[in-house]
Write an enzyme that holds these catalytic residues in place. Structure first.
Site, mmCIF file in Angstrom:
data_model
loop_
_atom_site.group_PDB
_atom_site.id
_atom_site.type_symbol
_atom_site.label_atom_id
_atom_site.label_comp_id
_atom_site.label_asym_id
_atom_site.label_seq_id
_atom_site.Cartn_x
_atom_site.Cartn_y
_atom_site.Cartn_z
ATOM 1 N N GLU A 15 7.411 -12.998 -25.039
ATOM 2 C CA GLU A 15 6.587 -11.747 -24.770
ATOM 3 C C GLU A 15 7.315 -10.469 -24.661
ATOM 4 O OE1 GLU A 15 4.959 -12.477 -20.131
ATOM 5 O OE2 GLU A 15 3.868 -11.318 -21.494
ATOM 6 N N ARG A 43 1.454 1.682 -6.028
ATOM 7 C CA ARG A 43 1.743 0.668 -4.807
ATOM 8 C C ARG A 43 0.105 0.146 -4.539
ATOM 9 N NH1 ARG A 43 6.372 0.694 -1.803
ATOM 10 N NH2 ARG A 43 5.256 -0.277 -0.222
ATOM 11 N N ASN A 77 0.715 -0.300 6.229
ATOM 12 C CA ASN A 77 1.258 -1.265 4.936
ATOM 13 C C ASN A 77 1.809 -2.613 5.525
ATOM 14 O OD1 ASN A 77 2.126 -2.267 2.613
ATOM 15 N ND2 ASN A 77 3.952 -0.948 2.686
ATOM 16 N N GLY A 78 1.466 -3.586 5.246
ATOM 17 C CA GLY A 78 1.744 -5.172 5.899
ATOM 18 C C GLY A 78 0.755 -5.822 6.232
ATOM 19 N N CYS A 115 0.889 -1.283 0.120
ATOM 20 C CA CYS A 115 0.055 -0.177 -0.048
ATOM 21 C C CYS A 115 1.021 1.029 -0.066
ATOM 22 C CB CYS A 115 -0.857 0.017 1.016
ATOM 23 S SG CYS A 115 -1.965 -1.302 1.483
ATOM 24 N N HIS A 146 10.517 -36.384 -30.916
ATOM 25 C CA HIS A 146 9.316 -36.653 -31.722
ATOM 26 C C HIS A 146 8.797 -35.492 -32.695
ATOM 27 C CE1 HIS A 146 8.844 -40.309 -29.379
ATOM 28 N NE2 HIS A 146 8.994 -39.238 -28.105
ATOM 29 N N TRP A 158 -3.669 -1.286 -1.168
ATOM 30 C CA TRP A 158 -3.825 -2.606 -2.067
ATOM 31 C C TRP A 158 -4.282 -3.765 -1.292
ATOM 32 C CZ3 TRP A 158 -3.573 -3.927 -7.131
ATOM 33 C CH2 TRP A 158 -3.495 -5.267 -7.508
ATOM 34 N N GLU A 208 7.119 -21.491 -19.184
ATOM 35 C CA GLU A 208 7.070 -20.524 -18.535
ATOM 36 C C GLU A 208 8.227 -19.496 -18.943
ATOM 37 O OE1 GLU A 208 4.813 -18.554 -17.736
ATOM 38 O OE2 GLU A 208 5.796 -16.820 -16.451
ATOM 39 N N LYS A 256 -2.212 -6.157 -19.691
ATOM 40 C CA LYS A 256 -2.074 -6.781 -18.669
ATOM 41 C C LYS A 256 -3.301 -7.763 -17.985
ATOM 42 C CE LYS A 256 0.153 -7.269 -14.646
ATOM 43 N NZ LYS A 256 1.208 -8.335 -14.504
ATOM 44 N N LYS A 263 7.906 -16.146 -21.282
ATOM 45 C CA LYS A 263 8.478 -14.786 -20.907
ATOM 46 C C LYS A 263 9.662 -14.168 -21.962
ATOM 47 C CE LYS A 263 6.766 -13.921 -18.296
ATOM 48 N NZ LYS A 263 5.626 -14.570 -17.348
HETATM 49 O O1 M6R Z 1 -4.745 -12.301 -14.677
HETATM 50 P P1 M6R Z 1 -4.490 -13.907 -15.109
HETATM 51 O O2 M6R Z 1 -3.654 -14.309 -14.317
HETATM 52 O O3 M6R Z 1 -5.864 -14.444 -15.346
HETATM 53 O O4 M6R Z 1 -4.001 -13.585 -16.598
HETATM 54 C C1 M6R Z 1 -3.665 -14.664 -17.513
HETATM 55 C C2 M6R Z 1 -2.373 -14.236 -18.329
HETATM 56 O O5 M6R Z 1 -3.172 -13.204 -19.374
HETATM 57 C C3 M6R Z 1 -1.384 -13.983 -18.023
HETATM 58 O O6 M6R Z 1 -0.811 -14.701 -17.254
HETATM 59 C C4 M6R Z 1 -0.257 -13.738 -19.086
HETATM 60 O O7 M6R Z 1 -0.114 -14.764 -19.774
HETATM 61 C C5 M6R Z 1 0.973 -12.905 -18.448
HETATM 62 N N1 M6R Z 1 0.793 -11.496 -18.343
HETATM 63 C C6 M6R Z 1 2.110 -13.071 -19.035
HETATM 64 O O8 M6R Z 1 3.301 -12.838 -18.672
#
Ligand code: M6R
Length: 600
Positions: A480, A27, A101-102, A2, A496, A75, A473, A595, A477
């Protein structure tokens, strides 16, 4: 996480508090509030708060007069993001206001005691107990009352307190950030320097266990024993933009470095009790289905291994947008929906479908009060704080932590996890932030290796067992944020088909920690090398064999196999980050993606 700010000076506090608070909105932004000590100070407290962003507070609050005050942007971690739960929180007398905050981990226990002694509560927050504790100890000396109240709370905090009739602000810190800004005839306190840079460049950093008293003319710092502490101010020359990112060039990097703290917060207060969560009590599930998208889906795949190992419950994982097309199973699985934002349309749709099918549902979410929390029977919050970078980092790691907790809960409930095994899991989980920190300390090694491969067009990631989802993953990363075509495979699958893609220009990142898959991973690495592809292996420190097979090696401290996904993904986050940085990509806002994805 927060944002907190406090002001004691000669000017009207309200506009200054608001201005500083806006700098802390990164925050947290689910609710906000302000309290100003009346002018003259005998007049009492003026307190106003509202749900939503700071703009909502600004447009709805009345004018306040007074030169001492505090403000907060929230938050939520404990209690929904409502106006009642917004900070500042007050006591029964409404003469005291607290921002925090905490997380107070023993707040239920403290609250029960306060209720029994006649205190009345108006919010669901842990913070309100602190306001009541200070009130109960108040005898004219605010510093003394705060110190006594602190003795009764456990957990993490940055508290800032004002009281009607006092021209003083009292602040205290344990593990949550807090800085003092020194002005001319005015002093400030805030969660970080960002909030205050417009007003001062001279700062004092509050240390754990310290209590601080601020008036317009004086700042006094006391250690945990109550002894006065002398501290020289530091001069900070950051720009406002640098400061918001905590001095990091990108939010993503800042969030990668916040992971030890995020893991710690996610675990706080959750492993002490031997009592099962009421939701799980008497509920033994014969199977689990995890449903999620993107990075959250990868966390779900890691969760499958964890749940099957600890709770011995068969677990399947499905992409949210595909869930509705899956057949309705005869036995009723526990459906676990993972979404950091809590607003992903595909996952919300899946949650509704799961309920329609009559399944019990658990949501794992980072945003308190987000849509998913209204669609499920039980919520486990990850407490990662707001994540601004589009690439999910700390939310992923805390989702995996939540899955350890869920698996332990299921394992205890169906008796596949002994009390002894649970204890050793718990104690290891507590040390996990240190393993993450060790990886962060090796960032420059990772950067140097990334430099060698950053001009590649294609990159492959391989792993087995619990680290197969980490290969996926790592690839996500990488693609993207660096726009390198990255693909992850179970290492055994290469032969395969994917081997056809390999060449000297397509590096392969191989996760080869010493677990039951290690020998097979070495075999797969040899297959790759034979096709001329360079191999970057991630293995354990002290492994003298791996360098014989791989071109480059990234080492992590040895830890039990079930926990390896956490430090390994942190290494791969740094890997992707540095590839993207070297290639000059817009790391926090990669092209074409958002996001939060609110369309199906
Ligand atoms: O908010 P969510 O966890 O449901 O989002 C799902 C995906 O859109 C999200 O995890 C996306 O793959 C990541 N931002 C990628 O880094």
């Amino acid at each position: 996480m927060c944002g907190i700010v406090g002001y004691a000076g000669g000017r009207n506090a309200q506009p200054i508090l608001l201005d500083c608070l806006k700098r802390l909105e990164y925050r947290g932004y689910d609710s906000a509030g302000i309290a100003v000590v009346g002018d003259p100070i005998q007049k009492g407290l003026q307190l106003f708060k509202s749900k939503g962003e700071i703009a909502v507070l600004e447009s709805s609050m009345p004018e306040m007069t007074g030169t001492v005050g505090i403000a907060h942007t929230r938050w939520a971690t404990q209690g929904r993001p409502t106006t009642e739960n917004a900070h500042p929180l007050s006591d029964c007398t409404n003469r005291l206001a607290v921002v925090h905050n905490g997380i107070i981990s023993n707040f239920m226990e403290v609250k029960e005691h306060l209720l029994a002694t006649g205190h009345k509560f108006v919010s669901e927050t842990d913070t309100e107990v602190f306001a009541h504790l200070v009130e109960a100890e108040m005898n004219g000396d605010l510093v003394a009352a705060v110190r006594k109240a602190l003795e009764k709370v456990e957990g993490t905090y940055a508290f800032v307190v004002v009281s009607a009739g006092h021209d003083e602000i009292v602040a205290a810190r344990r593990e949550s950030p807090l800085v003092i800004g020194l002005g001319d005839g005015e002093n400030f306190v805030a969660s970080d320097v960002t909030a205050l840079l417009k007003y001062t460049s001279r700062f004092l950093h509050v240390q754990d266990g310290e209590v601080v008293s601020l008036t317009r003319d004086e700042v006094r710092i006391f250690d945990s024993e109550g002894t006065a502490v002398e501290r020289r101010p530091e001069k900070i020359t950051w720009s406002l933009e640098d400061a918001e990112k905590g001095g990091y060039p990108h939010f993503m990097l800042k969030e990668i470095y916040e992971q030890p703290e995020a893991i710690h917060d996610s675990l706080l207060g959750r492993m002490e009790s031997a009592e099962p969560e009421p939701f799980f009590q008497g509920n033994s599930f014969s199977s689990v289905k995890i449903v999620a998208c993107g990075t959250s889906y990868h966390a779900g795949l890691v969760g499958k291994y964890i749940i099957e190992e600890l709770a011995k419950v068969p677990t399947t994982v499905q992409i949210s947008s595909e869930y509705r097309y899956s057949p309705v199973s005869r036995e009723s699985p526990l459906v676990v929906l993972i979404t950091q934002s809590g607003e992903t349309a595909d996952t919300l749709g899946a949650a509704r479908e799961a309920r329609k099918r009559g399944n019990k549902t658990v949501g794992i979410a980072n945003v308190v009060g987000s849509a998913i929390t209204r669609e499920v029977d039980h919520v486990i919050y990850t407490r990662a704080g707001p994540e601004i970078g589009v690439a999910a980092t700390k939310t992923f790691v805390t989702q995996v932590v939540a899955l350890y907790l869920l698996a332990m809960e299921l394992g205890v409930q169906n008796r596949s996890l002994t009390a002894q095994a649970r204890r050793s899991m718990t104690s290891f989980l507590r040390s996990l932030p240190r393993y993450v920190q060790d990886v962060l300390n090796k960032a420059s090694e990772i950067e140097a290796i990334a430099e060698k491969y950053a001009r590649s067009d294609d990159m492959f990631f391989i792993g087995r067992s619990i680290n197969y989802p980490i290969a996926l993953e790592g690839a996500l990363k990488t693609k993207e944020i660096s726009y390198i075509h990255g693909e992850g495979f179970p290492a055994g699958e290469l032969k395969h088909g994917p081997l056809a893609l390999l060449s000297k220009d397509s590096p392969v990142v191989a996760i080869a920690v010493r677990d039951h898959t290690y020998e097979k991973m070495l075999g797969n690495i040899s297959e790759v090398s034979a096709r001329g592809s360079p191999v970057i292996a991630i293995g354990f420190e002290g492994d003298t064999d791996l360098p014989k097979f791989a071109d480059d090696v990234l080492s992590i401290r040895q830890l039990p196999p079930i926990f390896t996904p956490v430090p390994v993904i942190v290494a791969l986050q740094l890997w992707a980050y540095h590839l993207a940085r070297i290639r000059g990509c817009p790391i926090d806002k990669p092209r074409n993606i958002a996001k939060t994805v609110t369309v199906e």
